[in-house]
Motif scaffolding. Structure first.
Motif, PDB file in Angstrom:
ATOM      1  N   CYS A 168       0.806  -1.232   0.000  1.00  0.00           N
ATOM      2  CA  CYS A 168       0.000   0.000   0.000  1.00  0.00           C
ATOM      3  C   CYS A 168       0.839   1.283   0.000  1.00  0.00           C
ATOM      4  O   CYS A 168       1.906   1.348   0.609  1.00  0.00           O
ATOM      5  CB  CYS A 168      -0.931   0.018   1.206  1.00  0.00           C
ATOM      6  N   PHE A 169       0.298   2.297  -0.675  1.00  0.00           N
ATOM      7  CA  PHE A 169       0.900   3.629  -0.705  1.00  0.00           C
ATOM      8  C   PHE A 169      -0.194   4.639  -0.377  1.00  0.00           C
ATOM      9  O   PHE A 169      -1.263   4.634  -0.983  1.00  0.00           O
ATOM     10  CB  PHE A 169       1.482   3.920  -2.098  1.00  0.00           C
ATOM     11  N   ARG A 170       0.058   5.513   0.591  1.00  0.00           N
ATOM     12  CA  ARG A 170      -0.947   6.473   1.070  1.00  0.00           C
ATOM     13  C   ARG A 170      -1.132   7.622   0.086  1.00  0.00           C
ATOM     14  O   ARG A 170      -0.191   8.292  -0.301  1.00  0.00           O
ATOM     15  CB  ARG A 170      -0.514   6.988   2.446  1.00  0.00           C
ATOM     16  N   GLN A 171      -2.375   7.840  -0.308  1.00  0.00           N
ATOM     17  CA  GLN A 171      -2.738   8.888  -1.267  1.00  0.00           C
ATOM     18  C   GLN A 171      -3.637   9.920  -0.590  1.00  0.00           C
ATOM     19  O   GLN A 171      -4.484   9.569   0.238  1.00  0.00           O
ATOM     20  CB  GLN A 171      -3.484   8.243  -2.450  1.00  0.00           C
ATOM     21  N   VAL A 172      -3.442  11.187  -0.936  1.00  0.00           N
ATOM     22  CA  VAL A 172      -4.324  12.268  -0.480  1.00  0.00           C
ATOM     23  C   VAL A 172      -4.767  13.027  -1.726  1.00  0.00           C
ATOM     24  O   VAL A 172      -3.948  13.331  -2.597  1.00  0.00           O
ATOM     25  CB  VAL A 172      -3.606  13.233   0.489  1.00  0.00           C
TER      26      VAL A 172
END
Length: 345
Positions: A256-260
């Motif tokens: 997973c990679f955190r996206q905003v």
């Protein structure tokens, strides 16, 4: 989030943003909001909402930059932390500090000195897997980036093009964060040798190629692994009748990679007053609590409630990869260029 559902926002195709009674939102094609919530904004503000959807997030941002002198609308929604510097460096937005910005969780704020963008939602880009495929074969699904290059997962993964797709770029950045400047290219060589398939955007990857989604089943998709979101499994529950007790898809938590995602007032917007009102609305408690089961993302406003089925089937990743936006700005274009020559040629 770029590509979690087909969009179903309110729109009024007959009017453009030159009409002071209309506020035009330009977005990627996964914009969605409840009709009642949009209607409440229209009644309260006096503005009619017109929505223009413009493909995957990467394509939408690029088009907005190319048309910034004569923009298609007043507000742009859907630029994320992977592409934010491109939008800011190209002067896409004008400053505006939305009302209620002080209620946004500090970790999601960006551009605090100029307030050119407003955080709207967050989520995690992760590999999703088709539970039935793996159960039928008595094969454990992958859990991590390392697992994806193992022989037992050969020819199973589909991802999006990092140069045209927001989740595709997020997945690339996740590997760069995990393996560093000296390791990510070697990782992708292994992934390519292991049969990764690359398509242009999320819609094609998730709804056509992926065997675990409702759309993929209809399209006879044959890839049981897809780059999507940690919040995608609830979609497969909420829109199935009768509802299953568990989601048919799962998430490989170690990918997973955190996206905003952010919204901003376009630099040459014709209706700046309406655009500002709409930005205020996007971080209002009512809209923030409406988002999860429409766009399958998490709110950024502190105190906003998340629906129970969203918590149950689409929990946020516990330890996602992250990257400083400054590093993304410095390295992104070179990484994408290297990735393109490595993976697509």
């Amino acid at each position: 989030m770029a590509g979690t559902l087909a969009a179903c926002g309110s729109s009024d195709g007959g009017q453009g943003s030159g009409d002071s009674k209309t506020v035009t939102l330009v977005s990627h094609n996964s914009w969605a909001a409840s009709k009642g919530v949009i209607a409440a904004f229209e009644k309260q503000s006096g503005y009619k909402v017109n929505v223009l959807e413009d493909g995957d997030a990467g394509q939408a941002v690029n088009k907005a930059i190319l048309t910034k002198g004569n923009p298609q609308g007043d507000v742009f929604f859907g630029v994320d932390n992977t592409l934010l510097s491109r939008a800011l460096d190209n002067g896409l937005f004008q400053p505006y500090e939305a009302k209620g910005s002080d209620r946004i969780a500090p970790e999601y704020r960006a551009d605090q000195d100029k307030h050119r963008v407003t955080p709207v939602d967050t989520g995690d880009i992760c590999v999703n897997y088709d539970k039935k495929y793996f159960a039928d074969r008595k094969l454990d699904p992958p859990r991590s980036f390392d697992d994806l290059v193992k022989p037992e997962y050969k020819n199973l993964l589909v991802t999006e093009n990092a140069s045209t797709s927001s989740p595709g770029l997020g997945f690339l950045l996740g590997t760069a964060a995990k393996y560093g400047d000296g390791g990510w290219e070697g990782y992708w060589k292994k992934l390519k040798a292991n049969g990764v398939k690359v398509v242009d955007g999320w819609e094609q990857a998730y709804n056509e190629e992926f065997s675990g989604s409702a759309g993929g089943k209809k399209a006879k998709g044959d890839r049981p692994l897809v780059v999507s979101y940690a919040s995608s499994p609830p979609v497969e529950v909420v829109y199935t009748d009768p509802k299953p007790s568990t989601a048919p898809t799962g998430v490989a938590q170690g990918t997973c990679f955190r996206q905003v995602e952010y919204a901003g007032l376009l630099s040459n917007a014709k209706n700046t007053k309406g655009g500002k009102a709409f930005l205020d609305f996007l971080i209002s408690k009512r809209f923030q609590e409406d988002m999860p089961l429409n766009m399958y993302v998490y709110p950024v406003r502190e105190g906003a409630q998340v629906p129970p089925e969203f918590v149950k089937y689409g929990p946020q990743a516990e330890d996602p990869e992250t990257m400083d936006p400054v590093k993304i700005a410095d390295r992104r274009d070179q990484w994408v260029k290297s990735w393109t020559s490595l993976v697509l040629k």
